[in-house]
Design a protein around this motif. Sequence first.
Motif, short mmCIF file in Angstrom:
data_model
loop_
_atom_site.label_atom_id
_atom_site.label_comp_id
_atom_site.label_asym_id
_atom_site.label_seq_id
_atom_site.Cartn_x
_atom_site.Cartn_y
_atom_site.Cartn_z
N VAL A 121 0.87 -1.07 0.02
CA VAL A 121 0.10 -0.11 -0.07
C VAL A 121 0.82 1.19 -0.03
O VAL A 121 0.46 2.21 -0.57
CB VAL A 121 -0.86 0.02 1.31
N GLU A 122 1.88 1.17 0.88
CA GLU A 122 2.67 2.52 0.99
C GLU A 122 3.55 2.77 -0.41
O GLU A 122 3.57 3.98 -0.64
CB GLU A 122 4.07 2.06 1.90
N HIS A 123 3.80 1.79 -1.19
CA HIS A 123 4.64 2.05 -2.70
C HIS A 123 3.66 1.83 -3.66
O HIS A 123 4.28 2.00 -4.99
CB HIS A 123 5.67 1.13 -2.47
N ASN A 124 2.41 1.31 -3.45
CA ASN A 124 1.47 1.35 -4.57
C ASN A 124 2.04 0.45 -5.41
O ASN A 124 2.02 0.34 -6.90
CB ASN A 124 1.09 2.59 -5.13
N VAL A 125 2.33 -0.78 -5.20
CA VAL A 125 2.95 -1.80 -6.06
C VAL A 125 2.39 -3.36 -5.74
O VAL A 125 1.62 -3.47 -4.71
CB VAL A 125 4.57 -1.91 -6.07
N ALA A 126 2.87 -4.11 -6.57
CA ALA A 126 2.62 -5.71 -6.30
C ALA A 126 3.73 -6.51 -5.89
O ALA A 126 4.72 -6.41 -6.65
CB ALA A 126 1.69 -6.34 -7.44
#
Length: 654
Positions: free
Chosen positions: A357-362
């Motif tokens: 969530v913090e880096h908006n990645v998977a």
Amino acid sequence: MKPVPPPSAWFGQRLSGKIVGILLGFFVVALAAIALTLFISWQLEGAAAAINDAGSLRMRAYHIAYHLARADAEPGDRSAFAALIHTEIRGFEDTLAKLGRGDPTRPLFIPRDDEIPADLGHLVRIWTLDIRPLLERLAATPEPFALRLDMNGFDATVGAFVTGINDVVLKMEHSYARSTNILRTSQVVLIGLAVIGTLALVRFFFVLVIRPVSELTEGVRRMAAEDFSVRVPVFARDELGELSEGFNTMACHVQDLHATLEQRVEDKTRRLTEKNRELEILYTTSGFLHEPNDIDGLCRGFLQRVQDTLGARASSVRLLDRDSQKLCITVCEGLDEHFLDDEAVLACGQCVCGAAVEHNVAFITDVARNPALLPLDTCRRAGFRTVAAATVSANRRPIGVFNLYFDELRPADESERQLLATLGQQLGTAIDNLRLQAREREMAVSEERNLLALELHDSIAQSLAFLNLQAQLLEESIGGGDEAEMRGILAMIRQGVQQSYEDVRELLVHFRTGVGVQQDLDAAVDAALRRLAEQTGIATDLDIQGDGAPLDPQTETQVLYIVQEALSNVRKHADARTATVLLRRGLEGLSVTVRDDGVGFDAERRADDGQAHIGLQIMKERAAGIGARFFVRSSRGKGTEIRLELHRKQEEAA
């Protein structure tokens, strides 16, 4: 840019250089042979002319002797004889001079071998020193007897001179014969060179052109017959050699491709299968997310489909609380109570879920090899070997995270990460749409409540205030004992109660009446006009013109409410005899006009506490809510006209 080789390397290695070099060599040899032949022919032509002129000297010598002998035997005019002798002398000297200097225009020149020029010079000296003086003296002798005496010396001198001329002519003939032999020999050599050159060219083109081309042709034929092991020999480092090397390289590639064709087909099939699976997941999930549902049902159905398709043992959806910046498990599948107790709430940035969530990645994480990403150790204790975490986002704004938990190791494939990120965006968009729809419903309810409050204030609140005032007056009248006044106040109270009852009934009718499937706007307006006529006796009329596609039910319901509010104002305030509603439909939209012939009012003057103006404000707010234009035209004693214009583009935008 490819470097240009030096000329020596170009001529030594390139096929074109070899061909040009050989042709130039043959051209130079042929040109030299032709030049030699021309030179020898020119020499032969000059020598032949010199032999002729040298032979003519003997004839001239005999001709002079003949004239001298006849001059002695037949005496005549001595001056004519002298002129004849001098003519012969000049002709002889001219011939000697031509032999000595040559004549390139004819051509004429003496050979330079066998000491021919020296012999000719000796003859010239004899002529100059001996013969010409003797001839001049004989030509000047006046007596024939003296001429006869001098002829004895002349015969001996001329005999030796002619013998010298014969020797020179013989030497010239021998030289001419040698030159002729050289010419024939050179011609034979030229024939030999032509034969040898032809054989050399045939050999050259066979070795450097025909054989490589034949090998390449055979290689192509075998390649066409699917013999991919064929290779052609490289005979030289020239163009055909490069072509042969290129053919061999191509054959190697084709052989490798053919050998690995099945593997390549399997790889491509596997990739296509993965892509089809991804498309199936996206299609199925997208179709489900567009179905009506609540947030929990949406997340649960999403997890079931993704978990079953990707083969995960468990899954969960955590939504972000923006106030506390914490991730809370909303829906889960396959997680035990101990796991939920440990990770029911996570801080944003904590563990792999918070990091996603913090880096908006998977992330696709190996539980055993990445302890830094999984500091809580809950997944390892639960027996999971791979954890996938993908951000649930809407408009690039994270609103949560969903997790998949696997029992087996899964490679961190970029395509699978992209798939998870796309699924997270779809889920986030669906959740955000549900939240927006909920807010829209709340706003609609709030707006409707505000309108209801205004209508209550316009009708029931005013009536209740009037009844409260009358109750106070009634109380005072009871204290004073004035029965007549009490009866009047009671009558006014009864009238106020009846008015409140009618207002409440009208409000109930307004909010119960809608435009649905079974009743269109035209029928609903007609019913409202009939009720107005039944309640008040006002003559009503409905004028409908034009045709067009209906508007959406919510918009037509708001139009009906505006018409009902306008008719309510006619009933309460207009004191009118007639009321008319005009409906105009077309391709551009809808136009509604409510017109009466009542007392009217001053439309330019604002009266914030007036009941009619509260009704107008309600109608304006409803019109603004559906993107319609609202117009009021009225003046005292001339009635009132309310007009509503709703264009289809404005209705779509609203």
